[in-house]
Design an enzyme around this catalytic site. Structure first.
Site, short mmCIF file in Angstrom:
data_model
loop_
_atom_site.label_atom_id
_atom_site.label_comp_id
_atom_site.label_asym_id
_atom_site.label_seq_id
_atom_site.Cartn_x
_atom_site.Cartn_y
_atom_site.Cartn_z
N GLY A 11 23.90 -1.69 32.25
CA GLY A 11 25.06 -1.76 31.07
C GLY A 11 24.82 -2.78 30.50
O GLY A 11 25.05 -2.88 29.20
N ARG A 36 20.26 -10.32 39.58
CA ARG A 36 21.26 -9.44 39.84
C ARG A 36 21.18 -8.56 41.10
O ARG A 36 20.36 -8.33 41.77
CB ARG A 36 21.03 -8.25 38.83
CG ARG A 36 21.96 -7.11 38.86
CD ARG A 36 23.17 -7.37 38.21
NE ARG A 36 24.30 -6.27 38.31
CZ ARG A 36 25.59 -6.26 38.16
NH1 ARG A 36 26.14 -7.32 38.00
NH2 ARG A 36 26.28 -5.07 37.91
N TRP A 43 8.83 0.09 1.57
CA TRP A 43 8.61 -0.40 3.05
C TRP A 43 8.10 -1.75 2.95
O TRP A 43 7.12 -2.15 3.90
CB TRP A 43 7.76 0.40 3.92
CG TRP A 43 8.49 1.94 4.11
CD1 TRP A 43 7.98 2.94 3.76
CD2 TRP A 43 9.85 2.12 4.85
NE1 TRP A 43 8.81 4.02 3.99
CE2 TRP A 43 9.80 3.45 4.69
CE3 TRP A 43 10.83 1.37 5.24
CZ2 TRP A 43 10.94 4.20 5.37
CZ3 TRP A 43 11.77 1.98 5.88
CH2 TRP A 43 11.78 3.58 5.99
N PRO A 53 6.69 5.93 -1.79
CA PRO A 53 7.71 6.95 -1.04
C PRO A 53 6.77 8.39 -0.49
O PRO A 53 7.37 8.54 0.37
CB PRO A 53 8.82 7.18 -2.30
CG PRO A 53 8.48 5.77 -2.97
CD PRO A 53 7.01 5.57 -2.86
N GLU A 59 1.86 -0.18 9.85
CA GLU A 59 0.42 -0.12 9.66
C GLU A 59 -0.42 0.77 10.50
O GLU A 59 -1.49 0.61 10.99
CB GLU A 59 -0.11 -2.06 10.13
CG GLU A 59 0.37 -2.64 9.25
CD GLU A 59 -0.18 -3.95 9.39
OE1 GLU A 59 -1.31 -4.49 9.80
OE2 GLU A 59 0.59 -5.18 9.42
N THR A 91 0.58 4.78 12.14
CA THR A 91 1.35 5.15 13.28
C THR A 91 0.38 5.22 14.28
O THR A 91 -0.97 5.21 14.32
CB THR A 91 1.96 6.62 12.92
OG1 THR A 91 0.80 7.72 12.66
CG2 THR A 91 2.90 6.41 11.75
N LEU A 142 0.81 -1.11 -0.10
CA LEU A 142 -0.03 -0.06 0.07
C LEU A 142 0.70 1.30 -0.08
O LEU A 142 0.70 2.30 -0.77
CB LEU A 142 -0.81 -0.12 1.32
CG LEU A 142 -1.80 1.01 1.61
CD1 LEU A 142 -2.95 1.05 0.35
CD2 LEU A 142 -2.54 1.21 2.87
#
Ligand SMILES: Cc1cc2nc3c(=O)[nH]c(=O)nc-3n(C[C@H](O)[C@H](O)[C@H](O)COP(=O)(O)OP(=O)(O)OC[C@H]3O[C@@H](n4cnc5c(N)ncnc54)[C@H](O)[C@@H]3O)c2cc1C
Length: 383
Positions: free
Chosen positions: A342, A270, A158, A130, A365, A367, A127
């Site tokens: 990190g 952690r 795209w 540019p 599809e 924004t 669809l």
């Protein structure tokens, strides 16, 4: 009629099967594909063998004959492991295959859907151009009638599987600019003279999902490749995008779940200041926010899926689900990198990839801004 217990059991079997597939066939290769931007075509065929390439398509056409709830489950499980593969599965299923199945005639279904739904072929859907993304009605790709053919000229950009896809649904202008009945959907097979792929995009994320231009230069398409009638293409596309939004929402949900689960595990392992970092309120509140957002996004998507399954209008709920799941996906992936510190900034841990992949969900599809336009329009219509 199936009992509720049986339905829950079936859902569980489908979830286990998608999870098992992702762990075995995707997880070991995720970073290799991502680094090299490899689109794994063999995996697409394997996905087909497991019934994940024609999820919504009836069994008589080679599909799995499932509904939108199962679709959400499968896409989420795949995207928890790799957003790129989730994106490819979403574009193939809900855009290309579903468009041909929904609007194609019996001959077209037999010719293309049977191959797409089994994963023998991979599909694309074009669809965007540019100069026209959100504003698709201004598309410049033209199809001019010439006897019993149409001649296609223009560029789509795209496009997921724009090069490797065996077949593409292409929306082109056949009428006046800005006329919603001035566009038509054509099926174009790879190898058709005048059709070639252009530039392959070098992307921030979703790097294992191929994204390319599709270029048409005097490409002759038989009129029998039109889906529905001439002039129906734009309206068809908007209907297809209602389902497509559930799939991009599910993609975002899967990425969010993957980032969240990795964060819960890491924050318990952690230690800093002699304690697991999950014992710090700053971290545990992040986990609480993540979990809440995930539940809310899933509820929205599942409500939209119920409407789709019942054949009811899902425009508002699909847009809400897509908008919310996409935005929280980015937020959760961001928080996940923060929790990993990190280490989260390196490719040795999965969260940096979730962070990169998640951003596509607020763009593809439609924004987030366009979703809000759709939602606002639907809300205001009701009053
Ligand atoms: C990885 C990837 C895969 C894709 N796959 C496909 C595919 O398979 N097939 C396909 O057809 N397309 C595909 N797309 C294209 C995608 O759907 C478009 O990128 C998207 O619709 C946005 O269009 P655009 O990029 O031209 O942005 P634009 O429309 O130029 O928008 C730019 C910015 O302006 C904002 N904006 C635009 N209009 C308005 C408005 N009226 N009000 C407020 N804000 C506005 C947008 O929200 C955005 O923030 C893909 C894109 C990507 C990145």
């Amino acid at each position: 009629m199936q009992s509720e217990k049986q339905t829950v059991l079936d859902q569980q079997i489908i979830q286990d099967s998608a999870r098992q597939f992702a762990q075995t066939h995707i997880l070991p290769y995720v970073m290799e594909w991502d680094e090299a931007q490899t689109f794994p075509m063999d995996l697409m065929h394997q996905l087909g063998e497991h019934g994940f390439m024609g999820i919504l398509i009836p069994e008589e056409y080679g599909g799995s004959g499932l509904g939108y709830q199962e679709y959400i489950t499968i896409l989420t499980e795949i995207s928890k492991v790799c957003g790129s593969i989730g994106l490819s599965v979403a574009a193939h299923n809900s855009l290309c295959t579903n468009h041909i199945y929904t609007f194609g005639n019996e001959e077209q279904r037999q010719r293309w859907v049977t191959r797409l739904a089994t994963g023998e072929w991979v599909g694309a859907w074009g669809l965007t151009e540019p100069n026209t993304g959100s504003d698709a009605m201004r598309m410049q790709c033209i199809a001019e009638k010439d006897g019993d053919h149409y001649v296609l000229n223009g560029t789509k950009c795209w496009i997921t599987h724009g090069k490797s896809g065996h077949v593409a649904v292409v929306i082109a202008r056949t009428g006046e600019l800005l006329d919603s009945h001035g566009m038509t959907a054509f099926v174009v097979e790879r190898g058709t003279p005048g059709f070639k792929a252009g530039k392959k995009e070098n992307k921030l994320g979703m790097r294992a999902s191929e994204t390319t231009e599709m270029i048409f230069e005097d490409c002759r398409i038989p009129a029998s490749n039109i889906l529905g009638k001439e002039g129906d293409g734009f309206i068809q596309s908007m209907k297809i995008l209602d389902g497509g939004r559930i799939s991009i929402g599910s993609l975002g949900l899967g990425i969010a779940k993957g980032a969240y689960e990795a964060s819960v595990k890491y924050s318990q392992e952690r230690h800093q200041f002699g304690k697991p970092i999950s014992s710090f309120q700053a971290i545990s509140f992040k986990l609480a926010d993540m979990a809440t957002k995930i539940e809310a996004a899933e509820m929205l998507l599942r409500k939209a899926a119920d409407l789709k399954n019942a054949g009811k209008n899902s425009t508002k709920l699909s847009a809400m689900g897509k908008y919310y799941a996409s935005e929280i996906s980015v937020q959760i992936a961001n928080d996940a990198v923060q929790i990993f510190g990190g280490y989260g900034y390196t490719k040795d841990f999965p969260v940096e990839k979730f962070y990169r992949d998640s951003k596509l969900c607020t763009i593809g599809e439609g924004t987030s801004e366009i979703q809000k336009i759709v939602i606002a329009r639907e809300i205001l219509k009701d009053f």
